[in-house]
Structures are given as C-alpha cells and as structure tokens.
Design a protein around this motif. Structure first.
Motif, PDB file in Angstrom:
ATOM      1  N   GLU A 202       0.830  -1.208   0.000  1.00  0.00           N
ATOM      2  CA  GLU A 202       0.000   0.000   0.000  1.00  0.00           C
ATOM      3  C   GLU A 202       0.863   1.255   0.000  1.00  0.00           C
ATOM      4  O   GLU A 202       0.589   2.209  -0.751  1.00  0.00           O
ATOM      5  N   GLU A 203       1.896   1.269   0.831  1.00  0.00           N
ATOM      6  CA  GLU A 203       2.799   2.421   0.877  1.00  0.00           C
ATOM      7  C   GLU A 203       3.528   2.584  -0.457  1.00  0.00           C
ATOM      8  O   GLU A 203       3.701   3.708  -0.951  1.00  0.00           O
ATOM      9  N   PHE A 204       3.952   1.478  -1.025  1.00  0.00           N
ATOM     10  CA  PHE A 204       4.684   1.508  -2.279  1.00  0.00           C
ATOM     11  C   PHE A 204       3.834   2.090  -3.405  1.00  0.00           C
ATOM     12  O   PHE A 204       4.263   3.006  -4.120  1.00  0.00           O
ATOM     13  N   ILE A 205       2.630   1.585  -3.565  1.00  0.00           N
ATOM     14  CA  ILE A 205       1.754   2.047  -4.644  1.00  0.00           C
ATOM     15  C   ILE A 205       1.368   3.499  -4.445  1.00  0.00           C
ATOM     16  O   ILE A 205       1.408   4.307  -5.384  1.00  0.00           O
ATOM     17  N   GLU A 206       1.004   3.866  -3.212  1.00  0.00           N
ATOM     18  CA  GLU A 206       0.605   5.251  -2.937  1.00  0.00           C
ATOM     19  C   GLU A 206       1.740   6.223  -3.231  1.00  0.00           C
ATOM     20  O   GLU A 206       1.544   7.270  -3.854  1.00  0.00           O
ATOM     21  N   SER A 207       2.956   5.866  -2.809  1.00  0.00           N
ATOM     22  CA  SER A 207       4.102   6.749  -3.022  1.00  0.00           C
ATOM     23  C   SER A 207       4.442   6.862  -4.498  1.00  0.00           C
ATOM     24  O   SER A 207       4.746   7.954  -4.999  1.00  0.00           O
ATOM     25  N   CYS A 208       4.403   5.746  -5.209  1.00  0.00           N
ATOM     26  CA  CYS A 208       4.727   5.760  -6.642  1.00  0.00           C
ATOM     27  C   CYS A 208       3.718   6.584  -7.425  1.00  0.00           C
ATOM     28  O   CYS A 208       4.081   7.325  -8.351  1.00  0.00           O
ATOM     29  N   GLN A 209       2.441   6.464  -7.060  1.00  0.00           N
ATOM     30  CA  GLN A 209       1.399   7.197  -7.779  1.00  0.00           C
ATOM     31  C   GLN A 209       1.522   8.706  -7.581  1.00  0.00           C
ATOM     32  O   GLN A 209       1.024   9.477  -8.408  1.00  0.00           O
ATOM     33  N   LYS A 210       2.198   9.118  -6.527  1.00  0.00           N
ATOM     34  CA  LYS A 210       2.385  10.548  -6.279  1.00  0.00           C
ATOM     35  C   LYS A 210       3.692  11.073  -6.865  1.00  0.00           C
ATOM     36  O   LYS A 210       3.973  12.264  -6.764  1.00  0.00           O
ATOM     37  N   ASP A 211       4.467  10.185  -7.474  1.00  0.00           N
ATOM     38  CA  ASP A 211       5.756  10.558  -8.042  1.00  0.00           C
ATOM     39  C   ASP A 211       5.613  10.712  -9.560  1.00  0.00           C
ATOM     40  O   ASP A 211       5.386   9.739 -10.275  1.00  0.00           O
ATOM     41  N   GLU A 212       5.740  11.941 -10.047  1.00  0.00           N
ATOM     42  CA  GLU A 212       5.523  12.203 -11.471  1.00  0.00           C
ATOM     43  C   GLU A 212       6.526  11.465 -12.348  1.00  0.00           C
ATOM     44  O   GLU A 212       6.175  10.987 -13.440  1.00  0.00           O
ATOM     45  N   ASN A 213       7.749  11.352 -11.914  1.00  0.00           N
ATOM     46  CA  ASN A 213       8.761  10.654 -12.716  1.00  0.00           C
ATOM     47  C   ASN A 213       8.440   9.174 -12.861  1.00  0.00           C
ATOM     48  O   ASN A 213       8.584   8.594 -13.943  1.00  0.00           O
ATOM     49  N   ILE A 214       8.006   8.553 -11.776  1.00  0.00           N
ATOM     50  CA  ILE A 214       7.635   7.139 -11.841  1.00  0.00           C
ATOM     51  C   ILE A 214       6.429   6.951 -12.741  1.00  0.00           C
ATOM     52  O   ILE A 214       6.379   6.039 -13.573  1.00  0.00           O
ATOM     53  N   MET A 215       5.441   7.801 -12.608  1.00  0.00           N
ATOM     54  CA  MET A 215       4.247   7.686 -13.439  1.00  0.00           C
ATOM     55  C   MET A 215       4.577   7.892 -14.917  1.00  0.00           C
ATOM     56  O   MET A 215       4.033   7.224 -15.795  1.00  0.00           O
ATOM     57  N   ARG A 216       5.502   8.788 -15.185  1.00  0.00           N
ATOM     58  CA  ARG A 216       5.921   9.023 -16.569  1.00  0.00           C
ATOM     59  C   ARG A 216       6.614   7.780 -17.134  1.00  0.00           C
ATOM     60  O   ARG A 216       6.395   7.402 -18.284  1.00  0.00           O
ATOM     61  N   SER A 217       7.420   7.141 -16.311  1.00  0.00           N
ATOM     62  CA  SER A 217       8.109   5.938 -16.781  1.00  0.00           C
ATOM     63  C   SER A 217       7.125   4.806 -17.020  1.00  0.00           C
ATOM     64  O   SER A 217       7.320   3.984 -17.926  1.00  0.00           O
ATOM     65  N   MET A 218       6.044   4.740 -16.252  1.00  0.00           N
ATOM     66  CA  MET A 218       5.028   3.719 -16.459  1.00  0.00           C
ATOM     67  C   MET A 218       4.373   3.870 -17.838  1.00  0.00           C
ATOM     68  O   MET A 218       4.035   2.891 -18.498  1.00  0.00           O
ATOM     69  N   GLN A 219       4.206   5.104 -18.280  1.00  0.00           N
ATOM     70  CA  GLN A 219       3.536   5.375 -19.551  1.00  0.00           C
ATOM     71  C   GLN A 219       4.380   4.988 -20.762  1.00  0.00           C
ATOM     72  O   GLN A 219       3.849   4.837 -21.856  1.00  0.00           O
ATOM     73  N   LEU A 220       5.686   4.809 -20.571  1.00  0.00           N
ATOM     74  CA  LEU A 220       6.557   4.455 -21.701  1.00  0.00           C
ATOM     75  C   LEU A 220       6.187   3.102 -22.291  1.00  0.00           C
ATOM     76  O   LEU A 220       6.474   2.820 -23.445  1.00  0.00           O
ATOM     77  N   PHE A 221       5.532   2.257 -21.494  1.00  0.00           N
ATOM     78  CA  PHE A 221       5.205   0.915 -21.953  1.00  0.00           C
ATOM     79  C   PHE A 221       3.866   0.824 -22.663  1.00  0.00           C
ATOM     80  O   PHE A 221       3.530  -0.229 -23.212  1.00  0.00           O
ATOM     81  N   ASP A 222       3.103   1.921 -22.674  1.00  0.00           N
ATOM     82  CA  ASP A 222       1.699   1.827 -23.109  1.00  0.00           C
ATOM     83  C   ASP A 222       1.537   1.404 -24.556  1.00  0.00           C
ATOM     84  O   ASP A 222       0.612   0.678 -24.892  1.00  0.00           O
TER      85      ASP A 222
END
Length: 225
Positions: A202-222
């Motif tokens: 829960e902490e991991f997902i919540e923190s990652c979702q608030k991190d713009e850089n991590i979210m941007r990297s997630m979109q690279l796979f779309d």
C-alpha cells in the motif's frame, strides 16, 4: 529439473531479445504463421485462445513471442542459469547475474525453477499492458525478495547493489561504495510512510502514484506493440 538441451543453451536469446525488443518498440508481427508451431517442443504451452484470455496480447502478438521463445529453446522452458546467460548479453560491462536471478524469480511465479512460455507472456502482459496498479504490484513483487508482503532495507540494498553490479564500474567509475545504501535510505524516506522500517504494498503504490517521474516511466510501456 533437467537443463535445457544443448541446442538451446547458446544464448537462449530470443526470449530475452523479445522482452528487450518489446521495451524498445522494435518487435514487429510481420510474416507470422496463423498457428503455433509445436512439433519440436518438449513443453507444450496452453492453447492460443486460453493465453489470449489470460493475457492482454492479441493472437498475432502471441505468435510472434512464441516463435522467438521457441527458436532459442525448443524445450519450451528456461531455467535460472539459462536466464542469467541471456541477461548477461545486454550488460557485458558488468555482472548481471544477481539481478537476473531476482528477475527470474519474478517471472517464475509458481517457484518451480523454470520459466515457461506461459510464465513469460504473463509477466510481459502485466509489464506492457497492465494498469498502473498492475505494473506497480509486479515491481513490488520483484523487490520483495522473500515474498513476505513487505520490502525491508536489506532487500532493497540487495536490489540496489545488484543494479550497480550490472551497470559495471566502467559506467560508474567514480561511484562511492556507500552510494547503494544512500539510495536505499532515500527510497525508505519517501516510501516508508509510518516509519516502521518496512515498505508495504500500500505504501509503495501510494508513493509511486504521487511521483511524477515514476508515473511518466510507467507510460513508456503503453504503446510498445
């Protein structure tokens, strides 16, 4: 379990190259036959329709992936040693063996010491086609080395050291010895919200979702394939 036959030991590359090409967007489903070719494999994968239902890949995409997987390993399975040999091709400047073991364990979800085609495409489907939560759950499972539901500083330090080993001293010639530990401290400062010394999913997902850089990297796979 038995080792892969000699003919598929030399780099079992296409399985790894398929993953690599998917990430870099260079995999093309051209000139693919309409059905799986199963005549030479020892491990016969599940039916195409069933894999379509279980993953988010199309029929053609599964055919491309299967052909690459089968060409390098006609037995239809990859063991840990083979997987490490494959991964080392992409990081010749360093030692990728420890990180490859961690990655292998993330793909080997039933913990039988091998990665089948089903295991391979199930993991890829999450990484490339899953929701943000799906991808973060997969990443958390990779970092949670003993699979007890939380990430400790020791586990994260093992991960960080393996990444630095993989990148090699020629990539980071001036890297200070304490750098991996500093990365771990920064990770926990950001992720360990209740300061209990471990990071939960829960902490991991919540923190990652608030991190713009991590979210941007997630979109690279779309739109990889």
């Amino acid at each position: 379990m038995n080792r892969c036959p000699r003919r598929c030991r030399s780099p079992l590359g296409q399985a790894a190259r398929s993953l690599y090409q998917l990430v870099t967007g260079s995999l093309s489903p051209d000139s693919v036959e309409d059905e799986f070719e199963l005549s030479t494999v020892c491990h016969r994968p599940e039916g195409l329709e069933q894999l379509q239902e279980q993953t988010k890949f199309t029929r053609k995409e599964l055919q491309v992936l299967y052909r690459g997987f089968k060409n390098e390993c006609p037995s239809g399975i990859v063991n840990e040693e083979n997987f490490k040999q494959i991964y080392s091709q992409f990081f010749p400047q360093g030692d990728s063996s420890t990180y490859a073991t961690f990655l292998f364990n993330a793909f080997d979800t039933n913990h039988d010491g091998s990665v089948s085609f089903e295991d391979f495409v199930a993991g890829l489907s999450v990484i490339l086609r899953g929701t943000v939560d799906d991808r973060l759950n997969w990443a958390f499972n990779l970092y949670d080395l003993n699979k007890d539901g939380c990430i400790t500083k020791e586990e994260m330090l093992d991960i960080m050291k393996s990444i630095y080993d993989m990148m090699g001293k020629y990539t980071y010639p001036a890297l200070r010895e304490e750098a991996p530990r500093e990365h771990v401290e920064n990770f926990f400062q950001k992720m360990d919200r209740n300061k209990d010394g471990v990071v939960t999913i829960e902490e991991f997902i919540e923190s990652c979702q608030k991190d713009e850089n991590i979210m941007r990297s997630m979109q690279l796979f779309d739109n990889v394939i």
